[in-house]
Design an enzyme around this catalytic site. Structure first.
Site, PDB file in Angstrom:
ATOM      1  N   ARG A  30      37.716  30.596  37.561  1.00 40.51           N
ATOM      2  CA  ARG A  30      39.264  30.482  37.817  1.00 40.51           C
ATOM      3  C   ARG A  30      39.451  31.853  38.147  1.00 40.51           C
ATOM      4  O   ARG A  30      39.325  33.005  37.342  1.00 40.51           O
ATOM      5  CB  ARG A  30      40.000  29.969  36.872  1.00 40.51           C
ATOM      6  CG  ARG A  30      39.641  28.302  36.521  1.00 40.51           C
ATOM      7  CD  ARG A  30      41.033  27.961  35.847  1.00 40.51           C
ATOM      8  NE  ARG A  30      40.448  26.285  35.627  1.00 40.51           N
ATOM      9  CZ  ARG A  30      40.187  25.259  36.436  1.00 40.51           C
ATOM     10  NH1 ARG A  30      40.670  25.580  37.643  1.00 40.51           N
ATOM     11  NH2 ARG A  30      39.755  24.089  36.148  1.00 40.51           N
ATOM     12  N   ASP A  31      40.433  31.904  39.071  1.00 42.05           N
ATOM     13  CA  ASP A  31      41.065  33.175  39.629  1.00 42.05           C
ATOM     14  C   ASP A  31      42.086  33.775  38.675  1.00 42.05           C
ATOM     15  O   ASP A  31      42.932  32.711  38.139  1.00 42.05           O
ATOM     16  CB  ASP A  31      41.783  33.221  41.055  1.00 42.05           C
ATOM     17  CG  ASP A  31      42.019  34.448  41.614  1.00 42.05           C
ATOM     18  OD1 ASP A  31      42.965  35.124  40.879  1.00 42.05           O
ATOM     19  OD2 ASP A  31      41.474  34.750  42.575  1.00 42.05           O
ATOM     20  N   ILE A  32      42.259  35.061  38.117  1.00 43.73           N
ATOM     21  CA  ILE A  32      43.136  35.354  37.174  1.00 43.73           C
ATOM     22  C   ILE A  32      44.784  35.448  37.756  1.00 43.73           C
ATOM     23  O   ILE A  32      45.474  35.420  37.037  1.00 43.73           O
ATOM     24  CB  ILE A  32      42.878  36.613  36.511  1.00 43.73           C
ATOM     25  CG1 ILE A  32      42.785  37.713  37.396  1.00 43.73           C
ATOM     26  CG2 ILE A  32      41.538  36.581  35.465  1.00 43.73           C
ATOM     27  CD1 ILE A  32      42.652  38.981  36.721  1.00 43.73           C
ATOM     28  N   ASN A  88      37.016  36.214  52.835  1.00 40.72           N
ATOM     29  CA  ASN A  88      37.691  37.674  53.290  1.00 40.72           C
ATOM     30  C   ASN A  88      36.437  38.409  53.617  1.00 40.72           C
ATOM     31  O   ASN A  88      35.471  38.806  52.710  1.00 40.72           O
ATOM     32  CB  ASN A  88      38.738  38.139  52.376  1.00 40.72           C
ATOM     33  CG  ASN A  88      39.880  37.113  52.230  1.00 40.72           C
ATOM     34  OD1 ASN A  88      40.162  36.400  53.283  1.00 40.72           O
ATOM     35  ND2 ASN A  88      40.202  36.981  51.143  1.00 40.72           N
ATOM     36  N   GLU A  96      39.421  42.440  48.844  1.00 41.97           N
ATOM     37  CA  GLU A  96      39.860  43.502  47.711  1.00 41.97           C
ATOM     38  C   GLU A  96      38.435  43.541  46.845  1.00 41.97           C
ATOM     39  O   GLU A  96      38.409  44.898  46.315  1.00 41.97           O
ATOM     40  CB  GLU A  96      41.044  42.479  46.952  1.00 41.97           C
ATOM     41  CG  GLU A  96      42.237  42.292  47.567  1.00 41.97           C
ATOM     42  CD  GLU A  96      43.307  41.706  46.904  1.00 41.97           C
ATOM     43  OE1 GLU A  96      43.042  41.554  45.664  1.00 41.97           O
ATOM     44  OE2 GLU A  96      44.428  41.628  47.497  1.00 41.97           O
ATOM     45  N   VAL A  97      37.816  42.852  46.501  1.00 39.55           N
ATOM     46  CA  VAL A  97      36.563  42.990  45.833  1.00 39.55           C
ATOM     47  C   VAL A  97      35.429  42.751  46.651  1.00 39.55           C
ATOM     48  O   VAL A  97      35.313  42.146  47.258  1.00 39.55           O
ATOM     49  CB  VAL A  97      36.541  41.982  44.559  1.00 39.55           C
ATOM     50  CG1 VAL A  97      35.326  42.502  43.538  1.00 39.55           C
ATOM     51  CG2 VAL A  97      37.844  42.031  43.578  1.00 39.55           C
ATOM     52  N   HIS A 101      32.960  36.702  47.806  1.00 36.98           N
ATOM     53  CA  HIS A 101      33.382  35.447  47.180  1.00 36.98           C
ATOM     54  C   HIS A 101      34.254  34.444  48.073  1.00 36.98           C
ATOM     55  O   HIS A 101      34.698  34.878  49.051  1.00 36.98           O
ATOM     56  CB  HIS A 101      34.315  35.985  45.915  1.00 36.98           C
ATOM     57  CG  HIS A 101      35.249  36.893  46.375  1.00 36.98           C
ATOM     58  ND1 HIS A 101      35.097  38.258  46.858  1.00 36.98           N
ATOM     59  CD2 HIS A 101      36.591  37.148  46.353  1.00 36.98           C
ATOM     60  CE1 HIS A 101      36.334  38.942  47.183  1.00 36.98           C
ATOM     61  NE2 HIS A 101      37.315  37.911  46.839  1.00 36.98           N
ATOM     62  N   MET A 102      33.848  33.230  47.746  1.00 38.90           N
ATOM     63  CA  MET A 102      34.620  32.288  48.343  1.00 38.90           C
ATOM     64  C   MET A 102      35.746  31.758  47.425  1.00 38.90           C
ATOM     65  O   MET A 102      35.585  31.457  46.271  1.00 38.90           O
ATOM     66  CB  MET A 102      33.711  31.099  48.615  1.00 38.90           C
ATOM     67  CG  MET A 102      34.338  29.797  49.254  1.00 38.90           C
ATOM     68  SD  MET A 102      33.088  28.470  49.332  1.00 38.90           S
ATOM     69  CE  MET A 102      32.358  28.989  50.633  1.00 38.90           C
ATOM     70  N   HIS A 103      37.134  31.678  48.006  1.00 35.10           N
ATOM     71  CA  HIS A 103      38.138  31.091  47.250  1.00 35.10           C
ATOM     72  C   HIS A 103      38.283  29.730  47.593  1.00 35.10           C
ATOM     73  O   HIS A 103      38.346  29.358  48.644  1.00 35.10           O
ATOM     74  CB  HIS A 103      39.454  31.697  47.777  1.00 35.10           C
ATOM     75  CG  HIS A 103      39.654  33.137  47.691  1.00 35.10           C
ATOM     76  ND1 HIS A 103      40.297  33.823  46.680  1.00 35.10           N
ATOM     77  CD2 HIS A 103      39.103  34.298  48.113  1.00 35.10           C
ATOM     78  CE1 HIS A 103      40.272  34.950  46.498  1.00 35.10           C
ATOM     79  NE2 HIS A 103      39.349  35.391  47.329  1.00 35.10           N
TER      80      HIS A 103
END
Length: 116
Positions: A30-32, A88, A96-97, A101-103
């Site tokens: 989970r995204d923080i 992204n 950003e990181v 990564h896939m959201h």
């Protein structure tokens, strides 16, 4: 050589995260800072900074991101109404990181893809 990120530490369980799925290829948690009721990050366990670093040898691992996304969307109860998958790349893409990564976001209507 790519620099390690916070995601590398999550993969190795060196820092806590709400991990929902992990296998030999990918980890999902989970995204923080969630942007929707369901907001999960799905990452390859191999450190690849950007999409520009993906090679032919990475195809199975990158495909696994999508099959895990489908499973998690079903588990979250958002598959039927729909969800969005976002990757992204670099600053203009909003990355950003620097670990691919896939959201996976959903749980409410998300509106238009781009605004402005």
């Amino acid at each position: 050589m790519a620099e390690e990120t916070i995601f590398s530490k999550i993969i190795r369980k060196e820092i806590p995260a709400d991990v929902l799925y992990q296998d030999e290829m990918v980890t999902a948690f989970r995204d923080i800072n969630p942007r929707a009721p369901s907001h999960i990050l799905i990452i390859p366990n191999k450190l690849l900074p950007t999409v520009n670093d993906v090679e032919a040898d990475d195809e199975a691992m990158m495909g696994r991101l999508f099959t895990v996304a489908r499973k998690l969307a079903e588990d979250e109860g958002i598959a039927e109404n729909g969800y969005r998958l976002i990757v992204n790349c670099n600053p203009h893409g909003g990355q950003e990181v620097y670990h691919i990564h896939m959201h996976l976001v959903g749980g409410r209507p998300l509106g238009p893809m781009l605004v402005g």
